[in-house]
Design a protein around this motif. Sequence first.
Motif, PDB file in Angstrom:
ATOM      1  N   LEU A 136      43.940  23.279  31.697  1.00 10.93           N
ATOM      2  CA  LEU A 136      43.582  24.674  31.491  1.00 10.93           C
ATOM      3  C   LEU A 136      42.353  24.811  30.597  1.00 10.93           C
ATOM      4  CD1 LEU A 136      47.110  26.289  31.022  1.00 10.93           C
ATOM      5  CD2 LEU A 136      45.579  26.566  32.965  1.00 10.93           C
ATOM      6  N   GLU A 137      42.258  23.936  29.609  1.00 15.55           N
ATOM      7  CA  GLU A 137      41.100  23.976  28.718  1.00 15.55           C
ATOM      8  C   GLU A 137      39.820  23.636  29.495  1.00 15.55           C
ATOM      9  OE1 GLU A 137      39.216  24.776  25.210  1.00 15.55           O
ATOM     10  OE2 GLU A 137      41.343  25.034  25.700  1.00 15.55           O
ATOM     11  N   ALA A 138      39.925  22.637  30.404  1.00 20.91           N
ATOM     12  CA  ALA A 138      38.760  22.288  31.227  1.00 20.91           C
ATOM     13  C   ALA A 138      38.367  23.452  32.138  1.00 20.91           C
ATOM     14  CB  ALA A 138      39.067  21.036  32.056  1.00 20.91           C
ATOM     15  N   GLN A 139      39.354  24.113  32.733  1.00 20.92           N
ATOM     16  CA  GLN A 139      39.057  25.267  33.580  1.00 20.92           C
ATOM     17  C   GLN A 139      38.442  26.407  32.768  1.00 20.92           C
ATOM     18  OE1 GLN A 139      42.660  26.287  35.559  1.00 20.92           O
ATOM     19  NE2 GLN A 139      42.751  24.377  36.771  1.00 20.92           N
ATOM     20  N   LYS A 140      38.924  26.569  31.554  1.00 15.70           N
ATOM     21  CA  LYS A 140      38.349  27.614  30.703  1.00 15.70           C
ATOM     22  C   LYS A 140      36.887  27.335  30.405  1.00 15.70           C
ATOM     23  CE  LYS A 140      39.166  30.015  26.336  1.00 15.70           C
ATOM     24  NZ  LYS A 140      39.989  30.055  25.106  1.00 15.70           N
ATOM     25  N   GLN A 141      36.568  26.070  30.191  1.00 13.65           N
ATOM     26  CA  GLN A 141      35.165  25.717  29.947  1.00 13.65           C
ATOM     27  C   GLN A 141      34.322  26.006  31.191  1.00 13.65           C
ATOM     28  OE1 GLN A 141      35.162  21.645  28.694  1.00 13.65           O
ATOM     29  NE2 GLN A 141      36.125  22.090  26.690  1.00 13.65           N
ATOM     30  N   GLU A 142      34.888  25.715  32.400  1.00 14.94           N
ATOM     31  CA  GLU A 142      34.147  26.031  33.620  1.00 14.94           C
ATOM     32  C   GLU A 142      33.921  27.535  33.751  1.00 14.94           C
ATOM     33  OE1 GLU A 142      36.284  24.409  36.852  1.00 14.94           O
ATOM     34  OE2 GLU A 142      35.907  22.312  36.311  1.00 14.94           O
ATOM     35  N   VAL A 224      35.279  31.423  40.953  1.00 14.87           N
ATOM     36  CA  VAL A 224      36.357  32.254  40.400  1.00 14.87           C
ATOM     37  C   VAL A 224      37.624  32.117  41.228  1.00 14.87           C
ATOM     38  CG1 VAL A 224      37.087  34.635  40.026  1.00 14.87           C
ATOM     39  CG2 VAL A 224      34.840  33.894  39.254  1.00 14.87           C
ATOM     40  N   GLU A 225      37.489  32.127  42.570  1.00 15.77           N
ATOM     41  CA  GLU A 225      38.663  31.992  43.430  1.00 15.77           C
ATOM     42  C   GLU A 225      39.294  30.612  43.288  1.00 15.77           C
ATOM     43  OE1 GLU A 225      40.114  34.332  44.976  1.00 15.77           O
ATOM     44  OE2 GLU A 225      38.582  35.787  44.360  1.00 15.77           O
ATOM     45  N   LYS A 226      38.463  29.602  43.090  1.00 17.40           N
ATOM     46  CA  LYS A 226      38.996  28.260  42.878  1.00 17.40           C
ATOM     47  C   LYS A 226      39.810  28.193  41.596  1.00 17.40           C
ATOM     48  CE  LYS A 226      37.523  23.456  42.350  1.00 17.40           C
ATOM     49  NZ  LYS A 226      36.359  22.526  42.275  1.00 17.40           N
ATOM     50  N   GLN A 227      39.288  28.810  40.540  1.00 16.00           N
ATOM     51  CA  GLN A 227      40.029  28.832  39.275  1.00 16.00           C
ATOM     52  C   GLN A 227      41.328  29.634  39.413  1.00 16.00           C
ATOM     53  OE1 GLN A 227      37.244  30.285  36.430  1.00 16.00           O
ATOM     54  NE2 GLN A 227      36.210  28.310  36.171  1.00 16.00           N
ATOM     55  N   GLN A 228      41.260  30.737  40.184  1.00 20.93           N
ATOM     56  CA  GLN A 228      42.467  31.524  40.401  1.00 20.93           C
ATOM     57  C   GLN A 228      43.507  30.718  41.183  1.00 20.93           C
ATOM     58  OE1 GLN A 228      43.032  34.699  39.144  1.00 20.93           O
ATOM     59  NE2 GLN A 228      45.131  34.166  39.766  1.00 20.93           N
ATOM     60  N   ALA A 229      43.045  29.958  42.193  1.00 20.99           N
ATOM     61  CA  ALA A 229      43.969  29.102  42.947  1.00 20.99           C
ATOM     62  C   ALA A 229      44.586  28.030  42.047  1.00 20.99           C
ATOM     63  CB  ALA A 229      43.232  28.444  44.118  1.00 20.99           C
ATOM     64  N   VAL A 536      39.169  35.131  33.872  1.00 15.87           N
ATOM     65  CA  VAL A 536      38.875  35.101  35.310  1.00 15.87           C
ATOM     66  C   VAL A 536      38.801  36.516  35.868  1.00 15.87           C
ATOM     67  CG1 VAL A 536      39.787  34.404  37.562  1.00 15.87           C
ATOM     68  CG2 VAL A 536      39.827  32.791  35.652  1.00 15.87           C
ATOM     69  N   ASP A 537      39.754  37.386  35.446  1.00 21.54           N
ATOM     70  CA  ASP A 537      39.741  38.780  35.931  1.00 21.54           C
ATOM     71  C   ASP A 537      38.472  39.513  35.488  1.00 21.54           C
ATOM     72  OD1 ASP A 537      42.167  38.331  37.121  1.00 21.54           O
ATOM     73  OD2 ASP A 537      43.329  39.153  35.438  1.00 21.54           O
ATOM     74  N   LYS A 538      38.076  39.336  34.229  1.00 21.34           N
ATOM     75  CA  LYS A 538      36.850  39.986  33.752  1.00 21.34           C
ATOM     76  C   LYS A 538      35.625  39.470  34.495  1.00 21.34           C
ATOM     77  CE  LYS A 538      38.518  40.983  29.087  1.00 21.34           C
ATOM     78  NZ  LYS A 538      38.340  40.704  27.637  1.00 21.34           N
ATOM     79  N   LEU A 539      35.628  38.145  34.719  1.00 10.99           N
ATOM     80  CA  LEU A 539      34.505  37.553  35.435  1.00 10.99           C
ATOM     81  C   LEU A 539      34.420  38.099  36.857  1.00 10.99           C
ATOM     82  CD1 LEU A 539      32.192  35.533  35.336  1.00 10.99           C
ATOM     83  CD2 LEU A 539      33.820  33.755  36.028  1.00 10.99           C
ATOM     84  N   ARG A 540      35.579  38.263  37.508  1.00 12.44           N
ATOM     85  CA  ARG A 540      35.594  38.822  38.857  1.00 12.44           C
ATOM     86  C   ARG A 540      35.067  40.262  38.846  1.00 12.44           C
ATOM     87  NH1 ARG A 540      40.460  38.094  39.797  1.00 12.44           N
ATOM     88  NH2 ARG A 540      40.408  36.193  41.036  1.00 12.44           N
ATOM     89  N   GLN A 541      35.485  41.049  37.832  1.00 13.82           N
ATOM     90  CA  GLN A 541      34.994  42.417  37.731  1.00 13.82           C
ATOM     91  C   GLN A 541      33.475  42.456  37.542  1.00 13.82           C
ATOM     92  OE1 GLN A 541      37.185  44.260  34.596  1.00 13.82           O
ATOM     93  NE2 GLN A 541      39.144  44.278  35.750  1.00 13.82           N
TER      94      GLN A 541
END
Length: 582
Positions: A136-142, A224-229, A536-541
Motif C-alpha cells: 500500500l505504501e508503494a501504491q501511495k507513492q505511485e 488510477v484505475e490500476k490502483q483502484q483495482a 485515488v478518489d481525489k486524483l480521479r476527480q
Amino acid sequence: MLYLAEVQKQKGGLLGGSSKTELKLLACQRTDQNWSTVSEEVIAADEASKLNDGALVLVELTPNRQVQRLQEAGRPLVNILQNFSRQLEKYKLKEDEIDQWKESLTFQAQELNRREMDMEARLEQLHEMEDEFQRLEAQKQEVDSSREQIEKLQAEIERNRQELEGAWEHLRGEQRRLEERLQEGNVLDAEQTKEMSELLERLSSRIAPTETVREHLQQAFELVEKQQATLNPHWQNLEQQKTVVNQKQEEVSQLEQTYSDRQNSFKQAQDSLHQQTAQLKVNTASLAGKQENQRILKEQLQSQEALYQQINSLAASSGNMMPFQKVDVQALEKMSLDELQKTIQDLTDKLQIDSSFVHDQEQELTYKQQTIEELQQKIKQASAQDLVNLQTELAEEQDLYQMLNETLVGQRRSLLARQKYIQQHQNVLLRRQGKPVASSEEDNSIDFSPILLQIETQRQKQSQELQQLEREIEQMRAAIELDQGMLDNQVHDLEEKQQELKKIESDLLSLKTATAECWCRINLYQEALQPVQDGVDKLRQKLQGISESLAQVQETGDYQLQTIAEIRQTINSLIPQPELVA
C-alpha cells in the motif's frame, strides 16, 4: 527376632501336664511394617501350655531358637490390621491427589499448546499485514507521483491559456482598429498587411495541441484505475474480516450468557452444598449425643456387671453357690489318700492354668478399655472429616469389649464353682486325715439371689435400651454415611462445575482478546487503506476536471482557428489588387 506362631498341642492324657506344647512358626517380622512368611518350623514351648490349641501368639526367639517372650497375638494383630487399613486409605488418598495433579497438568499443557498456536497464527497475520502495508505504501507513492505529473500538466495548460488570452486580447484590439479604418474607408498598405499577417501566423502557432495532453491524461486515468483495482481486494478482505469479527462478537455474547447461566447454577449448587453440610453437622452432633448416651449405658452395664460379679463372688465365698458338678462324697471316702491328694493336685493345677488364661483375657479386656478411652479422647479433638471413622472404630472396639466381657462372665463363674468343688475335696481329705475342717457357714449364709435377680432384671432392661439405642445409632450412622457420600458426590460435581466455569472464563477471555485484536487489525487496516482510497478518489476527480477543461480548451482552439481564418479573409479583401499581384 519376633515371629507369628500357632500353638499346637499333642493329644495326650486328660490332664494338661501330660501333653506336649509346640509352636509352629508362620511369619517373621523384618521391620515395623514388614512381615514375611517363613518355613513351617516347629519349636518346643512349654510356656504356651496354658493356651488353647490353635491359638495365635507372638513369640520372640533368641538366636539359639529359645523362647524369650510370649504373648497372645489377638491385640497386636488387630493393631497391625488397623495400621495396614490406615496405610491403604492414605495410599488411596495420595493416588487420588496424584491423579488430580495429572489432570491439572494435562489441562495446563493443552491450554499452553493452544495459546502457543494462537500466538503463531497471530504472528503470521501480523507478517501478512506488514507485507500489505508495504504494498500500500508503494501504491501511495505511485499515486503521489501521478498527482505531481497531473499538477505539472495543469500548470502548463494554465500558462498556455493565459498566453492565448493575451494574444486574443491583442487580436481583438487590432480587429477593432481594422474595423475603424474600414469605416473610415482606408485600406491597408503593404507594411500593415505584412504586420497583420505575421500577427495572425503567430496567433495560429500559439494554439496549443491537445493530443499529447490527452495521452498523458489517459495514462493517468489508467494508473488510477490500476490502483483502484489493487485496492478493491483489500477492501473485500476488510469486509470479510468485519464479517468474521462480527461472528466472533456474537460468540462472545453467547459465551457470556452461558458463563452467566453456569455461574448462577454453580452459586445455587454451592448454597445447596452449604445447607446440606450444615444439616450433616447437625446430624453428626445428634449422633455424637446418642453415642454419648450409649457410652453412659455401657458404663452403667459394666458397673452393674462388676457389682453382679462382686455379689456373685460374695455369694460363692459365703457358700451360697452350687458347684458346677456334684461331689460324690462316698467315692471320695473310698479313694486312697494318695489318689485323693493326686486328684486334688490335678484339679488345682488345671484351675491355675485356666485362671492364668482368664487373667490374660482380663488383661486383654483392660487393653480394650484403654483403647476405648484413647479413641474417646481422639473423638473429642478430631475434625469433622475424621469424626465418622473414629466413631466407627470406637463402636467396633466397644463391641469387642462387650463380647469379651460376656465371655469372661461365664469363665469367672466357672472358676468360682471349681474353687468350691476343690474346697469340698479338700474338706474330705482333711476329715480323713483327722485334721480340723473349717466350720460350714451355709447356715449363716445370706441369700443373694433376690439382689442378683434385681440386678439381672435391671441389666436386661438397660441392655434392651442399649440395643434400641445402638439400632438408632446404626440407622443414623448409615444415614450420615449416605449423606456424606451424596455430599462427596456434590463436592466432586461442584469441583467439576468450578473447573468448567474456569475453562469457560478462560475461553471467554481468550475470545474477547482475539475479538479485540481483530478489531484493532481491522481499524489499523482501514486507517491504512482509507487515505490511499481518498487520494485515488481525489486524483480521479482532478483528472475528470482536467478532462473537462481540456475539452473546453479544444473547443476554444477550434473557434480561434475559425476566427483567424475569417480575419485573414477580411484582410485579403482590404488589400489593393495591384499590391496583391505584386
